[in-house]
Design a protein around this motif. Sequence first.
Motif, PDB file in Angstrom:
ATOM      1  N   ASN A  17       0.854  -1.181   0.000  1.00  0.00           N
ATOM      2  CA  ASN A  17       0.000   0.000   0.000  1.00  0.00           C
ATOM      3  C   ASN A  17       0.889   1.229   0.000  1.00  0.00           C
ATOM      4  N   LYS A  18       0.329   2.332  -0.460  1.00  0.00           N
ATOM      5  CA  LYS A  18       1.122   3.548  -0.576  1.00  0.00           C
ATOM      6  C   LYS A  18       0.297   4.734  -0.075  1.00  0.00           C
ATOM      7  N   GLU A  19       0.944   5.646   0.635  1.00  0.00           N
ATOM      8  CA  GLU A  19       0.295   6.896   1.029  1.00  0.00           C
ATOM      9  C   GLU A  19       0.615   7.936  -0.030  1.00  0.00           C
ATOM     10  N   VAL A  20      -0.435   8.614  -0.507  1.00  0.00           N
ATOM     11  CA  VAL A  20      -0.259   9.617  -1.557  1.00  0.00           C
ATOM     12  C   VAL A  20      -1.021  10.882  -1.185  1.00  0.00           C
ATOM     13  N   VAL A  21      -0.345  11.998  -1.319  1.00  0.00           N
ATOM     14  CA  VAL A  21      -0.995  13.289  -1.100  1.00  0.00           C
ATOM     15  C   VAL A  21      -1.539  13.728  -2.451  1.00  0.00           C
ATOM     16  N   ILE A  22      -2.844  13.912  -2.515  1.00  0.00           N
ATOM     17  CA  ILE A  22      -3.436  14.309  -3.791  1.00  0.00           C
ATOM     18  C   ILE A  22      -3.917  15.754  -3.784  1.00  0.00           C
ATOM     19  N   SER A  23      -3.890  16.373  -2.608  1.00  0.00           N
ATOM     20  CA  SER A  23      -4.377  17.743  -2.520  1.00  0.00           C
ATOM     21  C   SER A  23      -3.846  18.408  -1.258  1.00  0.00           C
ATOM     22  N   ASP A  24      -3.740  19.719  -1.315  1.00  0.00           N
ATOM     23  CA  ASP A  24      -3.390  20.467  -0.112  1.00  0.00           C
ATOM     24  C   ASP A  24      -4.650  21.027   0.554  1.00  0.00           C
ATOM     25  N   ARG A  25      -5.817  20.522   0.138  1.00  0.00           N
ATOM     26  CA  ARG A  25      -7.077  20.969   0.757  1.00  0.00           C
ATOM     27  C   ARG A  25      -7.433  20.170   2.000  1.00  0.00           C
ATOM     28  N   PHE A  26      -6.903  18.942   2.127  1.00  0.00           N
ATOM     29  CA  PHE A  26      -7.220  18.072   3.255  1.00  0.00           C
ATOM     30  C   PHE A  26      -6.052  18.123   4.234  1.00  0.00           C
ATOM     31  N   LEU A  27      -6.215  18.954   5.285  1.00  0.00           N
ATOM     32  CA  LEU A  27      -5.115  19.239   6.204  1.00  0.00           C
ATOM     33  C   LEU A  27      -5.391  18.713   7.608  1.00  0.00           C
ATOM     34  N   ASP A  28      -4.322  18.300   8.304  1.00  0.00           N
ATOM     35  CA  ASP A  28      -4.464  17.875   9.694  1.00  0.00           C
ATOM     36  C   ASP A  28      -4.429  19.092  10.616  1.00  0.00           C
ATOM     37  N   GLU A  29      -4.405  18.842  11.921  1.00  0.00           N
ATOM     38  CA  GLU A  29      -4.438  19.925  12.913  1.00  0.00           C
ATOM     39  C   GLU A  29      -3.228  20.850  12.811  1.00  0.00           C
ATOM     40  N   ASP A  30      -2.120  20.316  12.279  1.00  0.00           N
ATOM     41  CA  ASP A  30      -0.898  21.117  12.143  1.00  0.00           C
ATOM     42  C   ASP A  30      -0.788  21.797  10.784  1.00  0.00           C
ATOM     43  N   GLY A  31      -1.829  21.667   9.972  1.00  0.00           N
ATOM     44  CA  GLY A  31      -1.819  22.299   8.664  1.00  0.00           C
ATOM     45  C   GLY A  31      -1.067  21.509   7.591  1.00  0.00           C
TER      46      GLY A  31
END
Length: 136
Positions: A17-31
Amino acid sequence: MTNKSLAAFLQPKQVQNKEVVISDRFLDEDGKPVPFEIRPILTDEAQTLMKQNMKTQKDGTQEFDNAGYQADLIIAAIVFPDFKNAELQQSYGVLGERELLMRMLLIGEYTNLRNKVFALSGIYDDLNAKIEEAKN
């Protein structure tokens, strides 16, 4: 004749499995962007989804819903976030995984995710090689 070993087929290298960032719109508590986790799709899974997207028309002909098939492949590959989650679906005002996928992502994000799912499953390997070959 080359040396053939059945052992290579008994214990093939597993695609992780792989983790992929597809957008900067979905942010955690630290941004920081929260990645999607995707998994590779096996051929038997793809064939089942292909059959599900083959529709028989009133005149008996069959029509393939390629866009639906691609959406179903993407959904099948997503491990996180859980697209079956009722709270997530409700937050976007939809019922169903495909509807959530379409409402949640911008078209560029959808394309980015599709490309990453396809690449992880080896779908683009030959196509990309042919495109590069044609360019040269």
